[in-house]
Design a protein around this motif. Structure first.
Motif, PDB file in Angstrom:
ATOM      1  N   PRO A 214     -11.575  55.164 105.836  1.00 19.39           N
ATOM      2  CA  PRO A 214     -11.163  53.907 105.977  1.00 19.39           C
ATOM      3  C   PRO A 214     -11.895  52.625 105.302  1.00 19.39           C
ATOM      4  O   PRO A 214     -13.184  52.779 105.498  1.00 19.39           O
ATOM      5  N   GLY A 215     -11.659  51.701 104.574  1.00 20.05           N
ATOM      6  CA  GLY A 215     -12.162  50.751 104.020  1.00 20.05           C
ATOM      7  C   GLY A 215     -12.200  50.782 102.401  1.00 20.05           C
ATOM      8  O   GLY A 215     -12.704  49.993 101.699  1.00 20.05           O
ATOM      9  N   TYR A 216     -11.952  52.090 101.919  1.00 20.91           N
ATOM     10  CA  TYR A 216     -12.143  52.453 100.568  1.00 20.91           C
ATOM     11  C   TYR A 216     -10.560  52.411 100.279  1.00 20.91           C
ATOM     12  O   TYR A 216      -9.663  52.405 100.891  1.00 20.91           O
ATOM     13  N   GLU A 217     -10.407  51.968  98.955  1.00 24.27           N
ATOM     14  CA  GLU A 217      -9.199  51.930  98.350  1.00 24.27           C
ATOM     15  C   GLU A 217      -8.377  53.126  98.424  1.00 24.27           C
ATOM     16  O   GLU A 217      -9.118  54.319  98.164  1.00 24.27           O
ATOM     17  N   ARG A 218      -7.214  53.083  98.475  1.00 20.92           N
ATOM     18  CA  ARG A 218      -6.124  54.319  98.948  1.00 20.92           C
ATOM     19  C   ARG A 218      -6.340  55.308  97.665  1.00 20.92           C
ATOM     20  O   ARG A 218      -6.550  56.700  98.034  1.00 20.92           O
ATOM     21  N   GLY A 364     -19.960  45.829  94.082  1.00 18.91           N
ATOM     22  CA  GLY A 364     -19.318  44.605  93.774  1.00 18.91           C
ATOM     23  C   GLY A 364     -17.752  44.599  94.234  1.00 18.91           C
ATOM     24  O   GLY A 364     -17.509  45.175  95.137  1.00 18.91           O
ATOM     25  N   MET A 365     -17.049  43.899  93.534  1.00 23.11           N
ATOM     26  CA  MET A 365     -15.677  43.568  94.062  1.00 23.11           C
ATOM     27  C   MET A 365     -14.725  44.685  93.554  1.00 23.11           C
ATOM     28  O   MET A 365     -14.784  45.234  92.499  1.00 23.11           O
ATOM     29  N   THR A 366     -13.578  44.611  94.377  1.00 19.15           N
ATOM     30  CA  THR A 366     -12.519  45.490  93.943  1.00 19.15           C
ATOM     31  C   THR A 366     -11.494  44.395  93.146  1.00 19.15           C
ATOM     32  O   THR A 366     -11.796  43.282  93.142  1.00 19.15           O
ATOM     33  N   PRO A 377      -8.610  39.043  87.423  1.00 17.19           N
ATOM     34  CA  PRO A 377      -9.473  40.242  87.226  1.00 17.19           C
ATOM     35  C   PRO A 377      -8.664  40.965  86.187  1.00 17.19           C
ATOM     36  O   PRO A 377      -7.360  41.079  86.006  1.00 17.19           O
ATOM     37  N   ILE A 378      -9.522  41.572  85.053  1.00 19.52           N
ATOM     38  CA  ILE A 378      -8.854  42.538  84.294  1.00 19.52           C
ATOM     39  C   ILE A 378      -9.638  43.940  84.682  1.00 19.52           C
ATOM     40  O   ILE A 378     -10.826  43.970  85.191  1.00 19.52           O
ATOM     41  N   VAL A 379      -8.792  45.200  84.595  1.00 18.62           N
ATOM     42  CA  VAL A 379      -9.240  46.426  85.239  1.00 18.62           C
ATOM     43  C   VAL A 379      -9.363  47.441  84.111  1.00 18.62           C
ATOM     44  O   VAL A 379      -8.491  47.580  83.157  1.00 18.62           O
ATOM     45  N   GLY A 380     -10.290  48.142  83.973  1.00 20.93           N
ATOM     46  CA  GLY A 380     -10.437  49.282  83.042  1.00 20.93           C
ATOM     47  C   GLY A 380     -10.524  50.852  83.851  1.00 20.93           C
ATOM     48  O   GLY A 380     -11.318  50.744  84.849  1.00 20.93           O
ATOM     49  N   GLU A 395     -14.986  69.954  86.929  1.00 25.12           N
ATOM     50  CA  GLU A 395     -14.912  68.807  87.766  1.00 25.12           C
ATOM     51  C   GLU A 395     -14.226  67.855  87.157  1.00 25.12           C
ATOM     52  O   GLU A 395     -14.682  66.838  86.792  1.00 25.12           O
ATOM     53  N   THR A 396     -12.805  67.934  87.405  1.00 23.82           N
ATOM     54  CA  THR A 396     -12.134  66.730  86.537  1.00 23.82           C
ATOM     55  C   THR A 396     -11.165  66.112  87.397  1.00 23.82           C
ATOM     56  O   THR A 396     -10.467  65.201  87.094  1.00 23.82           O
ATOM     57  N   ASP A 397     -11.335  66.068  88.743  1.00 26.13           N
ATOM     58  CA  ASP A 397     -10.828  65.281  89.559  1.00 26.13           C
ATOM     59  C   ASP A 397     -11.295  63.844  89.646  1.00 26.13           C
ATOM     60  O   ASP A 397     -12.581  63.708  89.338  1.00 26.13           O
ATOM     61  N   GLY A 398     -10.363  62.810  89.764  1.00 27.61           N
ATOM     62  CA  GLY A 398     -11.035  61.417  90.306  1.00 27.61           C
ATOM     63  C   GLY A 398     -11.197  60.498  88.690  1.00 27.61           C
ATOM     64  O   GLY A 398     -10.642  60.874  87.713  1.00 27.61           O
ATOM     65  N   PHE A 399     -11.676  59.513  88.762  1.00 27.97           N
ATOM     66  CA  PHE A 399     -11.956  58.479  87.728  1.00 27.97           C
ATOM     67  C   PHE A 399     -12.988  57.379  87.978  1.00 27.97           C
ATOM     68  O   PHE A 399     -13.862  57.312  89.053  1.00 27.97           O
ATOM     69  N   VAL A 400     -13.267  56.767  86.965  1.00 27.11           N
ATOM     70  CA  VAL A 400     -14.324  55.651  86.851  1.00 27.11           C
ATOM     71  C   VAL A 400     -13.483  54.490  86.703  1.00 27.11           C
ATOM     72  O   VAL A 400     -12.737  54.175  85.553  1.00 27.11           O
ATOM     73  N   ARG A 401     -13.588  53.245  87.400  1.00 26.41           N
ATOM     74  CA  ARG A 401     -12.880  51.889  87.354  1.00 26.41           C
ATOM     75  C   ARG A 401     -13.825  50.943  87.242  1.00 26.41           C
ATOM     76  O   ARG A 401     -14.685  50.891  88.006  1.00 26.41           O
ATOM     77  N   VAL A 402     -13.710  49.869  86.414  1.00 26.31           N
ATOM     78  CA  VAL A 402     -14.257  48.655  86.303  1.00 26.31           C
ATOM     79  C   VAL A 402     -13.350  47.528  86.607  1.00 26.31           C
ATOM     80  O   VAL A 402     -12.214  47.386  86.183  1.00 26.31           O
TER      81      VAL A 402
END
Length: 472
Positions: A214-218, A364-366, A377-380, A395-402
């Motif tokens: 809880p507290g992290y993005e879904r 930092g910020m979401t 904001p813009i997101v990549g 290990e291919t699960d997940g992502f990197v987001r900025v």
């Protein structure tokens, strides 16, 4: 611990030798100040002794065993035999080496070390006791409180170290249980659940909310939940632990949901991981006019100064985020302010990591937080399934987001759920700290093939210029 004799006065008193306290003591001593450090338990605090270091040691060991057992797709078949006793001995050896190093560093920098408990008797004085016996009074010009935090006890689930365990007890088990019930799906509960599940323990996680972490993005938490389910963890969301009773082999936990339906789960032990609370009960804060918030955390300003001008507080005792590296940075700032500088701390650039499988890291910020702050904001994003290095790791699960300011391109934050996220987030932390732009990160040549390329591609993706993933 080896203690020095009790002095009658000191320029700087540091209470607590965890990652906030010992760093503050060393930095103050390096500034030429006379420093006395008081610790009642062990140097290194929760982090080195019963938190960050032992848990990460077990995580590393269990990851090796699990990866070897799951490597058939790479043409590797292995019959894994885990000796949990030897694993525990190795973990303890790592802890001993680091805690011993802290003591040597303090002494090497001229810090006076005292064993005992410090309790304020005024704004410039503490009483020192050891094993309940009064040792004397110590006068100080400045004090830095770094007493840390401890696991919260859930009503009806008081820790006994046998059936009802804190995270500290769970990390000190000398044999593997067959079944484990974990109350709380926060970062501590999820890290411990992952470790024991990889060792073949039947793990049930009870969480009153509707998601892990809880507290992290879904979408970030969802990746970890899916991996946990693959490991065999049984998640029971929307249920609150109500009571427990002993059985012939362990313990039976009763839970209930919002419809007052009742459920029961058996385990050899119950691990209660519902958060942490500040350790202030021995400090007698009122004697020094030190104010706390409604949750008992010591109030501090941007220089870590408390409501009493010559007394500072750093680390967990000063509130969220309760992170060892945040404590160390605050310890440095407190010492430097005492020494006469005007340093301040910027919480925006403090990264956080969860050592689940895969790891999570943020700084930092979401996107939502940036919008709430009135920004556009813009997101990549770069999915790890498009990363060559992630594929070679299996290990291919997940992502990197900025997340960046859409007007200036300045990087505001990042969220990562992927292999080695705790390492990759450092580049984004530097970007937030230095107000770097998407263009600066995207145009920096990153080594191939590495996971760090995902940082570069995410930054490029925000501008629609990514090459190795489809642009937004």
């Amino acid at each position: 611990m080896a203690a020095d004799s009790l002095p009658t006065e000191t320029e700087v008193l540091v209470i607590g030798a965890g990652p906030g306290g010992y760093v503050a003591a060393i930095r103050a001593a390096q500034s030429g100040l006379d420093v006395t450090l008081v610790e009642k338990d062990a140097y290194g605090g929760t982090c080195l002794n019963v938190g960050c270091i032992p848990s990460k040691a077990l995580i590393t060991a269990t990851d090796i065993a699990h990866e070897a057992s799951e490597a058939e797709t790479m043409g590797i078949s292995a019959d894994i035999d885990v000796d949990f006793g030897r694993m525990t001995e190795w973990k303890d050896g790592v802890v001993d080496r680091l805690t011993g190093g802290v003591e040597k560093l303090c002494k090497g920098n001229g810090v006076t070390l005292l064993d005992g408990v410090a309790s304020f008797t005024g704004e410039n004085e503490v009483e020192i006791t050891s094993d309940g016996t009064r040792q004397g009074v110590l006068a100080f010009e400045h004090a830095i409180v770094a007493t840390g935090s401890r696991p919260i006890q859930l009503p009806g689930f008081s820790f006994d170290g046998q059936r009802i365990l804190s995270s500290t007890h769970a990390l000190a088990l000398d044999s593997l249980p067959d079944q484990l019930v974990v109350i709380g799906a926060g970062y501590i509960g999820m890290e411990l659940s992952t470790v024991f599940a990889k060792l073949g323990v039947d793990v049930t996680v009870v969480e009153m909310l509707d998601q892990v972490l809880p507290g992290y993005e879904r979408d970030v938490a969802r990746v970890v939940r899916r991996r946990g389910e693959k490991l065999g963890i049984d998640f029971r969301f929307g249920e609150q632990a109500a009571s427990w009773k002993p059985t012939t082999t362990g313990v039976r936990v009763s839970t209930r949901n919002e419809d007052d339906e009742r459920f029961e789960y058996d385990g050899d032990h119950v691990v209660v991981a519902v958060g942490r609370e500040p350790v202030t009960d021995t400090l007698n804060l009122s004697a020094a006019a030190i104010e706390t918030d409604d949750s008992g955390f010591v109030w501090t300003d941007e220089q870590t100064r408390t409501s009493t001008a010559n007394i500072f507080a750093v680390g967990d005792v000063a509130g969220e985020p309760m992170l060892a590296h945040k404590a160390s940075k605050e310890g440095e700032i407190a010492a430097e302010v005492v020494a006469g500088t005007s340093e301040t701390i910027d919480p925006r650039a403090i990264p956080a990591a969860v050592f689940t499988d895969p790891e999570i890291a943020t700084v930092g910020m979401t996107e939502a937080e940036a919008e709430e702050a009135g920004l556009e904001p813009i997101v990549g994003e770069m999915p790890m399934r498009a990363s060559g290095r992630a594929l070679t790791l299996g290990e291919t699960d997940g992502f990197v987001r900025v997340v960046a300011n859409g007007t200036t391109g300045t990087i505001l934050g990042a969220q990562l759920v992927c292999p080695d996220a705790s390492e990759l987030v450092a580049e984004f932390a530097l970007a937030v700290e230095t107000e770097a732009t998407l263009t600066e990160v995207a145009s920096t040549v990153h080594t191939h093939p590495t996971l760090t390329e995902a940082v570069m591609e995410a930054a490029a993706n925000a501008h629609g210029a990514a090459v190795h993933t489809l642009n937004r």
